[in-house]
Motif scaffolding. Structure first.
Motif, PDB file in Angstrom:
ATOM      1  N   UNK A  19       0.851  -1.187   0.000  1.00 16.06           N
ATOM      2  CA  UNK A  19       0.000   0.000   0.000  1.00 16.06           C
ATOM      3  C   UNK A  19       0.880   1.227   0.000  1.00 16.06           C
ATOM      4  N   UNK A  20       0.312   2.326  -0.429  1.00 17.78           N
ATOM      5  CA  UNK A  20       1.045   3.584  -0.459  1.00 17.78           C
ATOM      6  C   UNK A  20       0.577   4.469   0.674  1.00 17.78           C
ATOM      7  N   UNK A  21       1.525   5.091   1.336  1.00 13.66           N
ATOM      8  CA  UNK A  21       1.235   6.054   2.395  1.00 13.66           C
ATOM      9  C   UNK A  21       2.083   7.290   2.146  1.00 13.66           C
ATOM     10  N   UNK A  22       1.664   8.409   2.733  1.00 12.02           N
ATOM     11  CA  UNK A  22       2.487   9.611   2.677  1.00 12.02           C
ATOM     12  C   UNK A  22       3.817   9.300   3.348  1.00 12.02           C
ATOM     13  N   UNK A  23       4.878   9.931   2.894  1.00  9.09           N
ATOM     14  CA  UNK A  23       6.193   9.590   3.435  1.00  9.09           C
ATOM     15  C   UNK A  23       6.574  10.378   4.689  1.00  9.09           C
ATOM     16  N   UNK A  24       5.596  11.010   5.337  1.00  9.09           N
ATOM     17  CA  UNK A  24       5.897  11.690   6.591  1.00  9.09           C
ATOM     18  C   UNK A  24       5.904  10.671   7.738  1.00  9.09           C
ATOM     19  N   UNK A  25       6.676  10.930   8.791  1.00  8.03           N
ATOM     20  CA  UNK A  25       6.815   9.964   9.892  1.00  8.03           C
ATOM     21  C   UNK A  25       5.489   9.574  10.551  1.00  8.03           C
ATOM     22  N   UNK A  26       4.551  10.509  10.694  1.00  7.81           N
ATOM     23  CA  UNK A  26       3.272  10.195  11.324  1.00  7.81           C
ATOM     24  C   UNK A  26       2.510   9.159  10.513  1.00  7.81           C
ATOM     25  N   UNK A  27       2.416   9.355   9.203  1.00 11.30           N
ATOM     26  CA  UNK A  27       1.677   8.421   8.347  1.00 11.30           C
ATOM     27  C   UNK A  27       2.310   7.039   8.337  1.00 11.30           C
ATOM     28  N   UNK A  28       3.630   7.003   8.288  1.00 10.36           N
ATOM     29  CA  UNK A  28       4.342   5.724   8.282  1.00 10.36           C
ATOM     30  C   UNK A  28       4.124   4.989   9.605  1.00 10.36           C
ATOM     31  N   UNK A  29       4.195   5.706  10.727  1.00 13.40           N
ATOM     32  CA  UNK A  29       3.973   5.074  12.030  1.00 13.40           C
ATOM     33  C   UNK A  29       2.532   4.611  12.183  1.00 13.40           C
ATOM     34  N   UNK A  30       1.587   5.394  11.698  1.00 11.50           N
ATOM     35  CA  UNK A  30       0.168   5.005  11.759  1.00 11.50           C
ATOM     36  C   UNK A  30      -0.049   3.716  10.970  1.00 11.50           C
ATOM     37  N   UNK A  31       0.515   3.637   9.767  1.00  8.38           N
ATOM     38  CA  UNK A  31       0.382   2.425   8.948  1.00  8.38           C
ATOM     39  C   UNK A  31       1.009   1.228   9.663  1.00  8.38           C
ATOM     40  N   UNK A  32       2.172   1.424  10.283  1.00  9.48           N
ATOM     41  CA  UNK A  32       2.837   0.345  11.008  1.00  9.48           C
ATOM     42  C   UNK A  32       1.961  -0.176  12.143  1.00  9.48           C
ATOM     43  N   UNK A  33       1.341   0.746  12.891  1.00 11.82           N
ATOM     44  CA  UNK A  33       0.482   0.344  14.005  1.00 11.82           C
ATOM     45  C   UNK A  33      -0.720  -0.466  13.520  1.00 11.82           C
ATOM     46  N   UNK A  34      -1.277  -0.074  12.400  1.00 13.52           N
ATOM     47  CA  UNK A  34      -2.431  -0.796  11.849  1.00 13.52           C
ATOM     48  C   UNK A  34      -1.992  -2.173  11.355  1.00 13.52           C
ATOM     49  N   UNK A  35      -0.908  -2.231  10.583  1.00 17.35           N
ATOM     50  CA  UNK A  35      -0.424  -3.489  10.019  1.00 17.35           C
ATOM     51  C   UNK A  35      -0.037  -4.475  11.121  1.00 17.35           C
ATOM     52  N   UNK A  36       0.574  -3.998  12.188  1.00 16.65           N
ATOM     53  CA  UNK A  36       1.015  -4.878  13.263  1.00 16.65           C
ATOM     54  C   UNK A  36      -0.095  -5.206  14.257  1.00 16.65           C
ATOM     55  N   UNK A  37      -1.301  -4.680  14.037  1.00 16.00           N
ATOM     56  CA  UNK A  37      -2.421  -5.003  14.909  1.00 16.00           C
ATOM     57  C   UNK A  37      -2.433  -4.245  16.215  1.00 16.00           C
ATOM     58  N   UNK A  38      -1.607  -3.214  16.339  1.00 14.63           N
ATOM     59  CA  UNK A  38      -1.579  -2.419  17.562  1.00 14.63           C
ATOM     60  C   UNK A  38      -2.771  -1.466  17.635  1.00 14.63           C
ATOM     61  N   UNK A  39      -3.150  -0.900  16.512  1.00 12.99           N
ATOM     62  CA  UNK A  39      -4.245   0.073  16.482  1.00 12.99           C
ATOM     63  C   UNK A  39      -5.609  -0.620  16.508  1.00 12.99           C
ATOM     64  N   UNK A  40      -5.750  -1.677  15.745  1.00 13.57           N
ATOM     65  CA  UNK A  40      -7.010  -2.412  15.642  1.00 13.57           C
ATOM     66  C   UNK A  40      -6.703  -3.903  15.693  1.00 13.57           C
TER      67      UNK A  40
END
Length: 84
Positions: free
Chosen positions: A15-36
């Motif tokens: 998937x594509x995300x904005x390359x800013x640190x917040x967006x990358x960290x948010x995607x990581x949290x979702x992918x790793x199951x931390x957020x949901x």
């Protein structure tokens, strides 16, 4: 934009995300199951809704987790929606 690749449900997804640190960290949290957190086993689903879908991190994963379901993804932020 940054492309993130990850393994999910037996295949490599991207998937594509904005390359800013917040967006990358948010995607990581979702992918790793931390957020949901994901259920341990897939329950049958015909329709799945992703409200506030962002750029589709959870949407991509839901489509693989519930392959027979129709995924409805909604995102009000125009820049994120364009990527979604």
């Amino acid at each position: 934009m940054k492309t993130i690749k990850f393994e999910w449900c037996g295949a490599v997804r991207s998937l594509q995300v904005s390359d800013d640190p917040f967006s990358i960290d948010c995607a990581r949290q979702i992918i790793q199951g931390e957020a949901y957190p994901w259920p341990k086993a897939s329950l049958p689903a015909n329709n799945v809704m992703d409200l506030g879908a962002g750029v589709g991190e959870w949407t991509v994963m839901a489509a693989a987790f519930w392959p027979m379901a129709t995924i409805h993804a909604y995102e009000p932020h125009l820049e994120s929606f364009a990527t979604l």
